[in-house]
Enzyme design. Structure first.
Site, PDB file in Angstrom:
ATOM      1  N   CYS A  27     -53.400   2.409  -9.057  1.00 18.89           N
ATOM      2  CA  CYS A  27     -54.124   3.316  -9.403  1.00 18.89           C
ATOM      3  C   CYS A  27     -53.332   4.078 -10.709  1.00 18.89           C
ATOM      4  O   CYS A  27     -52.710   3.340 -11.408  1.00 18.89           O
ATOM      5  CB  CYS A  27     -53.851   4.527  -8.310  1.00 18.89           C
ATOM      6  SG  CYS A  27     -52.376   4.972  -7.888  1.00 18.89           S
ATOM      7  N   HIS A 549     -55.480  14.552 -19.225  1.00 18.42           N
ATOM      8  CA  HIS A 549     -56.314  14.433 -18.191  1.00 18.42           C
ATOM      9  C   HIS A 549     -57.419  15.071 -17.992  1.00 18.42           C
ATOM     10  O   HIS A 549     -57.328  16.265 -18.121  1.00 18.42           O
ATOM     11  CB  HIS A 549     -55.554  14.529 -16.771  1.00 18.42           C
ATOM     12  CG  HIS A 549     -56.441  14.002 -15.638  1.00 18.42           C
ATOM     13  ND1 HIS A 549     -57.443  14.582 -15.134  1.00 18.42           N
ATOM     14  CD2 HIS A 549     -56.235  13.120 -14.715  1.00 18.42           C
ATOM     15  CE1 HIS A 549     -58.025  14.047 -13.930  1.00 18.42           C
ATOM     16  NE2 HIS A 549     -57.081  12.883 -13.751  1.00 18.42           N
TER      17      HIS A 549
END
Length: 641
Positions: A27, A549
């Site tokens: 991940c 992000h």
């Protein structure tokens, strides 16, 4: 990639060698290994490495946290493994691990509305206990309906989340859940003359009121309202049927026929076979836990209290919560949730003790949001930021939680709603009698829990526990970061995502973008470009690791709306365009575009100052990073535009 060869060799050696690896995935920060033999793992050797942040077993896999360079490290892992399949080897996963994974995926998305229901019921109990409302008042009736709706229609909601977990059409999953709740099923299948009784004289004795083409229908007398387990298994069966139909039906008619046939086949199977079996299993699980509780509330309470916090680390606490949810849904009262109720107060007390004793400015800064989160039962920031890194603190938190749980068990205190943290005390008020005894006991237990955890942590604190790790690159002078987007800036603590709000992913700021152009806030090297394009990691020339992000859960868009202009390993200059986002497409898809910009290695710097609010344009100076070795006059510390 050469610099990661030694690290990967070290990791593979300490997880039992290449031959012990079945598959590997990754991940944003960790490698996930599926292993043949878990006993071969040398965890202690791994966590001692300065290049490995953490290592743990979770969900049937061994996870090694290596940071935002994980994509590059993963490639080296693949090379050394000779190109082993990166897809998870589901067949090798144990039954328990698979069940835990499924329950977690199904229940986690529903927690928000379950908590909201708990708060509503707590408020209602408080209003009735203080005689502001009576059960005949219209306001009571409406509030009661609001609080009970999520439980009554739980099979519909879980039908949706189960379908998502099993990669099935979620609306078919909802349909399956809704079918179980049709009132005519209750009236037609559980009333009238009994045709005959199956399993007569046993624990499973069931009267049969009707048949399906001659097949006896074993419909529970209480129906499927308020149930958890049956719908999960029903949707699982439905997902297999849907998958088979997709392979068999020609694509030209699949759109109109697949859902129809899935429902037509699954519902009879659900009512005749899957539902009755899982309903019995669910009842047996609840009866088993209830039986253990009846034999010894103290042993049961201590076991749950001591296990709960370690289970949170691995995300394995949902099966325990599922029992509590079932108890509340079926009887309106529960004894499981009180066993873990005080855990968040224990973690919060540990953070408070560290806050008062530490001399680390970074620790003090992180402590405040961690304590606030902890009071509202979001304990991950406290666990990962304060208690788990110093293992004795985590043990103290477990001991504190066990003390509170024991007090609640000895007093036979129950909860009447699912609600935790400081807002959860109202859930201890008996809505029928208005009794406050449970509330008073819960307050006493929480104070005792906090006191034990605080005193143990405070008295044993050592200054050497405040460690600042060094890096190969060293920032030798103050550096300014520019805004990567144009929009409204907000403090990171206000983030809707708790991981960012707690600064677990580093100090930084939020931008609500007004335009989709994204530029690099520093000059450096692109370290990570997530496949979906929603997140980019950059390491500056001076060693500052920056994460950009875009949005919340936007990884689910699978790249739709995102157009990266850079690749891993590419050198960029400050202000260079690195990404373009179609904000309208992301918003129309139902996702937030709230963007997080953090310094993921914040603890390596003396201070990080960010603009807190207002409008910013691309290339405006919004962040100042101050190194430990730079003596700067205090007037310069606030030089952020």
């Amino acid at each position: 990639m050469e610099k990661y060869q030694a690290l990967v060799s070290f990791i593979l050696k300490n997880i039992g060698g290449r031959e012990n690896v079945l598959s590997v995935t990754h991940c944003m920060t960790r490698l996930r290994f599926t292993l043949k033999d878990d006993s071969l793992v040398q965890k202690e050797a791994l966590v001692k490495s300065s290049e490995i942040m953490s290592a743990q077993f979770a969900g049937g896999r061994f996870q090694v946290v290596v940071g935002t360079n994980v994509a590059e490290i993963f490639q080296v892992v693949q090379e050394q493994l000779g190109g082993k399949n990166a897809a998870p080897d589901e067949e090798k996963k144990g039954l328990v691990s698979a069940l835990v994974d499924t329950i977690t995926k199904v229940i986690t998305p529903v927690l928000g509305i379950l908590t909201a229901s708990g708060l509503l019921q707590g408020i209602l109990a408080l209003l009735t206990a203080t005689h502001i409302l009576s059960i005949n008042d219209g306001a009571y009736i409406i509030l009661h309906a609001m609080g009970q709706a999520v439980f009554y229609f739980l099979p519909v909601t879980l039908g949706y989340t189960s379908a998502k977990a099993f990669k099935m059409n979620p609306f078919v999953g909802m349909m399956l859940g809704a079918t179980l709740l049709i009132p005519e099923l209750m009236t037609g299948l559980t009333s009238g003359d009994v045709l005959y009784t199956l399993f007569n004289g046993t624990l499973f004795q069931t009267p049969v009121y009707n048949t399906f083409f001659g097949i006896p229908i074993l419909f529970p007398a209480s129906g499927y309202q308020y149930t958890v387990i049956p719908i999960i298994f029903i949707v699982y069966v439905g997902s297999k049927i849907e998958s088979w139909l997709k392979r068999m039906i020609p694509s030209v008619i699949a759109h109109n026929v697949t859902s129809f046939l899935t429902i037509l086949i699954t519902v009879p199977l659900a009512i005749l076979i899957v539902g009755p079996i899982t309903n019995v299993l669910s009842s047996l699980i609840s009866a088993g836990v209830s039986g253990l509780y009846t034999i010894s509330p103290i042993i049961t309470s201590l076991a749950v209290a001591l296990l709960y916090q370690p289970l949170v680390i691995f995300g394995l606490h949902w099966p325990i919560s599922a029992i509590g949810i079932t108890n509340l849904a079926q009887s309106g009262v529960d004894y499981i949730f009180p066993m873990s109720f005080t855990a968040n107060f224990a973690q919060t007390a540990v953070v408070l003790a560290v806050f008062l004793r530490t001399r680390s400015k970074d620790q003090k800064t992180l402590a405040i949001p961690a304590m606030v989160s902890g009071l509202f039962c979001i304990i991950e920031p406290a666990i990962y930021g304060f208690s788990l890194p110093v293992k004795k603190r985590f043990a103290f938190s477990m001991i504190g939680g066990a003390v509170g749980s024991l007090i609640l068990a000895l007093s036979a205190t129950k909860m009447y709603a699912m609600s935790f943290g400081i807002l959860g005390f109202a859930a201890f008020i008996n809505p029928e009698t208005g009794s406050m005894n449970g509330l008073i006991t819960a307050i006493i237990a929480s104070i005792a829990t906090a006191a034990v955890a605080f005193i143990l942590t405070y008295m044993t604190f050592k200054s050497k526990e405040d460690v600042v790790q060094s890096e190969e690159k060293e920032l030798v002078k103050t550096e300014f970061l520019i805004s990567p987007l144009e929009g409204q800036i907000k403090p990171i603590e206000s983030a809707a995502d708790p991981s960012f709000a707690s600064k677990a992913l580093g100090n930084g700021f939020i931008i609500v973008p007004e335009k989709g152009e994204v530029v690099s806030p520093v000059s450096g090297v692109i370290k990570t470009v997530f496949p979906s394009g929603h997140a980019i990691g950059i390491t500056s020339d001076t060693g500052i690791d920056v994460l950009i992000h875009i949005g919340i859960d936007t990884v689910e868009l699978e790249g739709k709306g995102f157009k990266p202009f850079v690749k891993k390993g590419q050198t960029v200059t400050q202000g260079e365009k690195i990404l373009e986002v179609d904000l309208k497409k992301v918003i129309n898809a139902g996702y937030s575009v709230e963007t997080f910009v953090t310094v993921t290695n914040s603890n390596q710097f003396l201070d990080i100052l960010c603009q807190q609010n207002g409008s910013v344009k691309i290339k405006d100076k919004v962040m100042t990073v101050i190194p430990f070795n730079n003596q700067i006059e205090s007037k310069n510390l606030a030089e952020v535009h």
